[in-house]
Design a protein around this motif. Sequence first.
Motif, PDB file in Angstrom:
ATOM      1  N   GLU A  14      27.233   0.117 113.968  1.00  0.00           N
ATOM      2  CA  GLU A  14      25.919  -0.451 114.256  1.00  0.00           C
ATOM      3  C   GLU A  14      25.208   0.212 115.436  1.00  0.00           C
ATOM      4  O   GLU A  14      24.003   0.070 115.599  1.00  0.00           O
ATOM      5  N   ASN A  15      25.952   0.983 116.239  1.00  0.00           N
ATOM      6  CA  ASN A  15      25.359   1.717 117.363  1.00  0.00           C
ATOM      7  C   ASN A  15      25.128   3.190 117.030  1.00  0.00           C
ATOM      8  O   ASN A  15      24.872   3.995 117.920  1.00  0.00           O
ATOM      9  N   ASN A  16      25.260   3.537 115.756  1.00  0.00           N
ATOM     10  CA  ASN A  16      25.113   4.913 115.271  1.00  0.00           C
ATOM     11  C   ASN A  16      26.136   5.865 115.889  1.00  0.00           C
ATOM     12  O   ASN A  16      25.856   7.032 116.117  1.00  0.00           O
ATOM     13  N   ASN A  17      27.330   5.345 116.144  1.00  0.00           N
ATOM     14  CA  ASN A  17      28.451   6.162 116.589  1.00  0.00           C
ATOM     15  C   ASN A  17      29.412   6.309 115.423  1.00  0.00           C
ATOM     16  O   ASN A  17      29.603   5.366 114.646  1.00  0.00           O
ATOM     17  N   GLY A  18      30.011   7.471 115.285  1.00  0.00           N
ATOM     18  CA  GLY A  18      30.952   7.689 114.194  1.00  0.00           C
ATOM     19  C   GLY A  18      31.265   9.158 114.027  1.00  0.00           C
ATOM     20  O   GLY A  18      31.490   9.873 115.002  1.00  0.00           O
ATOM     21  N   PHE A  19      31.223   9.619 112.771  1.00  0.00           N
ATOM     22  CA  PHE A  19      31.563  11.008 112.498  1.00  0.00           C
ATOM     23  C   PHE A  19      30.897  11.490 111.214  1.00  0.00           C
ATOM     24  O   PHE A  19      30.474  10.703 110.380  1.00  0.00           O
ATOM     25  N   VAL A  20      30.819  12.807 111.101  1.00  0.00           N
ATOM     26  CA  VAL A  20      30.429  13.474 109.864  1.00  0.00           C
ATOM     27  C   VAL A  20      31.634  14.302 109.436  1.00  0.00           C
ATOM     28  O   VAL A  20      32.185  15.061 110.238  1.00  0.00           O
ATOM     29  N   MET A  21      32.066  14.123 108.198  1.00  0.00           N
ATOM     30  CA  MET A  21      33.167  14.911 107.673  1.00  0.00           C
ATOM     31  C   MET A  21      32.634  15.834 106.590  1.00  0.00           C
ATOM     32  O   MET A  21      31.891  15.402 105.707  1.00  0.00           O
ATOM     33  N   ASN A  22      32.984  17.092 106.694  1.00  0.00           N
ATOM     34  CA  ASN A  22      32.561  18.111 105.743  1.00  0.00           C
ATOM     35  C   ASN A  22      33.815  18.672 105.094  1.00  0.00           C
ATOM     36  O   ASN A  22      34.678  19.217 105.782  1.00  0.00           O
ATOM     37  N   SER A  23      33.947  18.509 103.804  1.00  0.00           N
ATOM     38  CA  SER A  23      35.099  19.016 103.076  1.00  0.00           C
ATOM     39  C   SER A  23      34.632  20.125 102.139  1.00  0.00           C
ATOM     40  O   SER A  23      33.788  19.894 101.275  1.00  0.00           O
ATOM     41  N   VAL A  24      35.165  21.306 102.335  1.00  0.00           N
ATOM     42  CA  VAL A  24      34.749  22.486 101.574  1.00  0.00           C
ATOM     43  C   VAL A  24      35.921  22.968 100.715  1.00  0.00           C
ATOM     44  O   VAL A  24      36.995  23.263 101.236  1.00  0.00           O
ATOM     45  N   GLY A  39      25.401   7.882 119.216  1.00  0.00           N
ATOM     46  CA  GLY A  39      23.993   7.490 119.242  1.00  0.00           C
ATOM     47  C   GLY A  39      23.158   8.179 118.188  1.00  0.00           C
ATOM     48  O   GLY A  39      21.978   8.424 118.383  1.00  0.00           O
ATOM     49  N   GLY A  40      23.762   8.528 117.071  1.00  0.00           N
ATOM     50  CA  GLY A  40      23.047   9.166 115.975  1.00  0.00           C
ATOM     51  C   GLY A  40      22.880  10.669 116.115  1.00  0.00           C
ATOM     52  O   GLY A  40      22.186  11.292 115.318  1.00  0.00           O
ATOM     53  N   GLU A  41      23.534  11.259 117.123  1.00  0.00           N
ATOM     54  CA  GLU A  41      23.400  12.703 117.343  1.00  0.00           C
ATOM     55  C   GLU A  41      24.762  13.356 117.553  1.00  0.00           C
ATOM     56  O   GLU A  41      25.693  12.730 118.033  1.00  0.00           O
ATOM     57  N   SER A  42      24.832  14.633 117.205  1.00  0.00           N
ATOM     58  CA  SER A  42      26.046  15.418 117.390  1.00  0.00           C
ATOM     59  C   SER A  42      25.841  16.417 118.519  1.00  0.00           C
ATOM     60  O   SER A  42      24.761  17.000 118.652  1.00  0.00           O
ATOM     61  N   SER A  43      26.873  16.605 119.324  1.00  0.00           N
ATOM     62  CA  SER A  43      26.786  17.627 120.380  1.00  0.00           C
ATOM     63  C   SER A  43      27.014  19.023 119.800  1.00  0.00           C
ATOM     64  O   SER A  43      26.733  20.020 120.454  1.00  0.00           O
ATOM     65  N   LEU A  44      27.508  19.088 118.563  1.00  0.00           N
ATOM     66  CA  LEU A  44      27.719  20.359 117.871  1.00  0.00           C
ATOM     67  C   LEU A  44      26.615  20.560 116.836  1.00  0.00           C
ATOM     68  O   LEU A  44      26.061  19.595 116.307  1.00  0.00           O
TER      69      LEU A  44
END
Length: 80
Positions: A14-24, A39-44
């Motif tokens: 609910e705070n827009n914290n989490g992860f993005v997983m990319n499987s190739v 907070g909905g943004e990635s440092s990478l």
Amino acid sequence: MGGKLSFCLAMLDENNNGFVMNSVHSSDGCYSYTKEIKGGESSLALGKEEEEALNRALETKIVKTTKSSASNKVVENKKG
């Protein structure tokens, strides 16, 4: 065959914290990458598919209707 088995998934709280997983998946093997989201943004830097998955997750909200989590509804805000 490679591109048809690849995917990106964004999971946020609910705070827009989490992860993005990319499987190739490719003929050389399967590779999975995870990037932290705060907070909905990635440092990478995110790739096109990762940005799309993150944007869809940011536009989607879970509305709690009762105490039972089985009754929660997913509401996707459509732009346009």
